[in-house]
Design a protein around this motif. Structure first.
Motif, short mmCIF file in Angstrom:
data_model
loop_
_atom_site.label_atom_id
_atom_site.label_comp_id
_atom_site.label_asym_id
_atom_site.label_seq_id
_atom_site.Cartn_x
_atom_site.Cartn_y
_atom_site.Cartn_z
N ASN A 169 0.53 4.58 -11.17
CA ASN A 169 -0.84 4.35 -10.73
C ASN A 169 -1.47 5.61 -10.14
N ALA A 170 -0.65 6.37 -9.41
CA ALA A 170 -1.17 7.61 -8.82
C ALA A 170 -1.57 8.58 -9.92
N ARG A 171 -0.75 8.64 -10.97
CA ARG A 171 -1.08 9.48 -12.11
C ARG A 171 -2.41 9.06 -12.71
N ASP A 172 -2.59 7.74 -12.86
CA ASP A 172 -3.81 7.26 -13.51
C ASP A 172 -5.04 7.37 -12.63
N VAL A 173 -4.85 7.14 -11.33
CA VAL A 173 -6.02 7.11 -10.45
C VAL A 173 -6.39 8.51 -9.94
N TYR A 174 -5.37 9.34 -9.65
CA TYR A 174 -5.65 10.59 -8.94
C TYR A 174 -5.44 11.88 -9.75
N THR A 175 -4.95 11.80 -10.98
CA THR A 175 -4.77 13.06 -11.72
C THR A 175 -5.50 13.06 -13.06
N LEU A 192 -0.07 25.17 -2.65
CA LEU A 192 1.32 25.46 -2.31
C LEU A 192 2.05 24.20 -1.91
N GLY A 193 1.36 23.28 -1.26
CA GLY A 193 2.02 22.07 -0.79
C GLY A 193 1.33 20.83 -1.30
N HIS A 194 2.01 19.71 -1.18
CA HIS A 194 1.39 18.43 -1.54
C HIS A 194 0.35 18.07 -0.49
N LYS A 195 -0.76 17.55 -0.94
CA LYS A 195 -1.87 17.26 -0.05
C LYS A 195 -2.22 15.78 -0.18
N HIS A 196 -2.50 15.16 0.95
CA HIS A 196 -2.86 13.74 0.90
C HIS A 196 -4.17 13.56 0.16
N VAL A 197 -4.19 12.66 -0.83
CA VAL A 197 -5.43 12.49 -1.59
C VAL A 197 -6.00 11.08 -1.48
N GLY A 198 -5.19 10.13 -1.01
CA GLY A 198 -5.70 8.77 -0.90
C GLY A 198 -4.57 7.77 -0.95
N SER A 199 -4.91 6.53 -1.21
CA SER A 199 -3.89 5.49 -1.24
C SER A 199 -4.13 4.57 -2.42
N LEU A 200 -3.16 3.71 -2.69
CA LEU A 200 -3.31 2.73 -3.77
C LEU A 200 -2.32 1.60 -3.56
N HIS A 201 -2.47 0.55 -4.35
CA HIS A 201 -1.54 -0.57 -4.30
C HIS A 201 -0.60 -0.51 -5.51
N ALA A 202 0.66 -0.86 -5.30
CA ALA A 202 1.62 -0.93 -6.40
C ALA A 202 2.78 -1.81 -5.97
N LEU A 217 0.84 -1.20 0.00
CA LEU A 217 0.00 0.00 0.00
C LEU A 217 0.88 1.25 0.00
N TRP A 218 0.46 2.24 -0.76
CA TRP A 218 1.18 3.52 -0.84
C TRP A 218 0.20 4.65 -0.57
N GLU A 219 0.70 5.69 0.10
CA GLU A 219 -0.12 6.89 0.30
C GLU A 219 0.28 7.92 -0.77
N VAL A 220 -0.71 8.59 -1.29
CA VAL A 220 -0.47 9.49 -2.43
C VAL A 220 -0.71 10.94 -2.03
N VAL A 279 -0.02 18.75 -10.51
CA VAL A 279 1.17 18.96 -11.34
C VAL A 279 2.39 18.27 -10.72
N SER A 280 2.20 17.65 -9.57
CA SER A 280 3.32 16.93 -8.95
C SER A 280 2.75 15.86 -8.02
N ILE A 281 3.45 14.72 -8.00
CA ILE A 281 2.97 13.59 -7.19
C ILE A 281 4.07 13.13 -6.23
N TRP A 282 3.68 12.87 -4.98
CA TRP A 282 4.57 12.14 -4.07
C TRP A 282 3.86 10.83 -3.73
N VAL A 283 4.61 9.75 -3.67
CA VAL A 283 4.07 8.52 -3.10
C VAL A 283 4.98 8.08 -1.96
N VAL A 284 4.36 7.57 -0.91
CA VAL A 284 5.11 7.14 0.27
C VAL A 284 4.59 5.76 0.67
#
Lengths: 97, 253
Positions: free
Chosen positions: A40-46, A21-31, A10-13, A52-57
């Motif tokens: 996957n974050a690009r496909d599911v959440y954008t 201004l900052g990255h905001k938590h939008v949900g999670s996904l599996h990868a 599981l990853w948090e996106v 315009v920018s993605i972090w996954v943790v």
């Protein structure tokens, strides 16, 4: 592969929106790996131009405060109204406060 | 390149995208993971967007009067479709779908990059310029899956190698030039397919080696799509795609 590993990790996106201004938590996904998590974050959440920018943790790398500690952690701030900068008049030129 | 040749060249671009887009849409709700379900349907929607642009442009070139993209997609018969046989192949398992996508994406990317740069038809250049960004992502997506599956478990490796071997006979058709390709090349609209093949080879070989997959020998190549001669599964796919507009002409929501 053992049964408990059948799901991808599981990853948090976190997404930074065009205006934000900052990255905001939008949900999670599996990868299976970080690269796939970004894809996957690009496909599911954008899909609707949300960002315009993605972090996954990795979800298991996030350390969270315990809900049972919330009294001790957060309640003491309740009556400290003087900590809010609302007693000052801000000049119009100062944005994003 | 005369009007009729240009029209057919645009129909081919539109049909390749439409038929692959329709195939990918069949995965909706069936992909191995929710995230991949959305990825495949996103790609499908990109392709159908490209279809709308190319078919609308082609539709403006019919001598008997303008045809809409919907008319061209939903009211032509099988023999009138000029897509590559590769893109109409059934989804099969996930590996089959990825190999089909990978082989086509590498070709479609090179073709779109050429069309985006030519000045013979600025409208087509505009459509291709937008498509290049989309296809670059499609190719990245399918390439990464090729590597994951090929360099994955013994089962994923042997299955994706089999998919590659099975679909290889549909790759030759991409590089065959007929009268439309030749006139397109002369006018500058379409790329030189012999040159494009060399670049395609480099892209394909690079990923196949990362994926530890063996490139199949070029043997007998199946052709016919560009002439409207399709494989067996095509008719069933078309029937499903067209049933609603044919049963309820002019239906809207």
């Amino acid at each position: 592969m053992s049964d408990k590993n059948k799901n991808w990790p599981l990853w948090e996106v976190f997404i930074r929106s065009r205006q934000g201004l900052g990255h905001k938590h939008v949900g999670s996904l599996h990868a299976a790996d970080a690269e796939m998590a970004i894809g996957n974050a690009r496909d599911v959440y954008t899909r609707r131009q949300e960002g315009v920018s993605i972090w996954v943790v990795p979800a298991d790398k996030i350390i969270a405060s315990a809900p049972e500690d919330s009294d001790a952690l957060f309640d003491p701030a309740n009556d400290k109204i003087y900590r809010h900068p609302t007693f000052y008049v801000l000049p119009d030129e100062v944005n994003h406060m | 390149m005369n009007n009729s040749q240009l029209k057919n060249a645009l129909l081919r671009l539109g049909d390749d995208a439409l038929i692959l887009g329709q195939r990918l849409a069949e995965w909706c709700g069936h992909a191995p993971a929710l995230e991949e379900d959305i990825a495949l349907t996103n790609i499908s929607l990109d392709l159908i967007g490209q279809t709308q642009s190319y078919l609308s442009l082609a539709g403006s070139l019919f001598e008997e009067g303008i045809k809409s993209d919907d008319e061209l997609a939903f009211l032509r018969s099988g023999r009138e479709f000029q897509n590559l046989l590769l893109v109409e192949q059934p989804n099969g398992d996930f590996g089959d779908t990825i190999v089909r996508q990978f082989l086509f994406d590498a070709f479609a990317l090179l073709r779109a990059e050429h069309i985006a740069q030519q000045s013979f038809n600025p409208e087509a250049a505009g459509i291709a310029a937008k498509a290049v960004k989309e296809i670059r992502y499609h190719f990245d997506h399918s390439s990464k899956w090729m590597v994951r599956l090929g360099d994955g478990t013994p089962e994923s490796h042997s299955r994706v190698q089999k998919s590659l071997n099975d679909l290889w006979k549909f790759t030759g058709e991409m590089f065959i030039s007929d009268e439309i390709d030749r006139s397109g090349l002369e006018s500058g609209l379409l790329p030189n397919l012999e040159e494009l093949k060399k670049e395609w080879d480099v892209k394909i070989d690079d990923i196949l080696s990362k994926a530890t997959l063996v490139r199949p020998e070029d043997g007998f190549m199946q052709t016919g799509g560009r002439k409207g001669i399709h494989t067996e599964a095509f008719g069933f796919m078309l029937a499903e795609m067209q049933i609603l507009p044919r049963t309820h002409p002019g239906a809207s929501w």
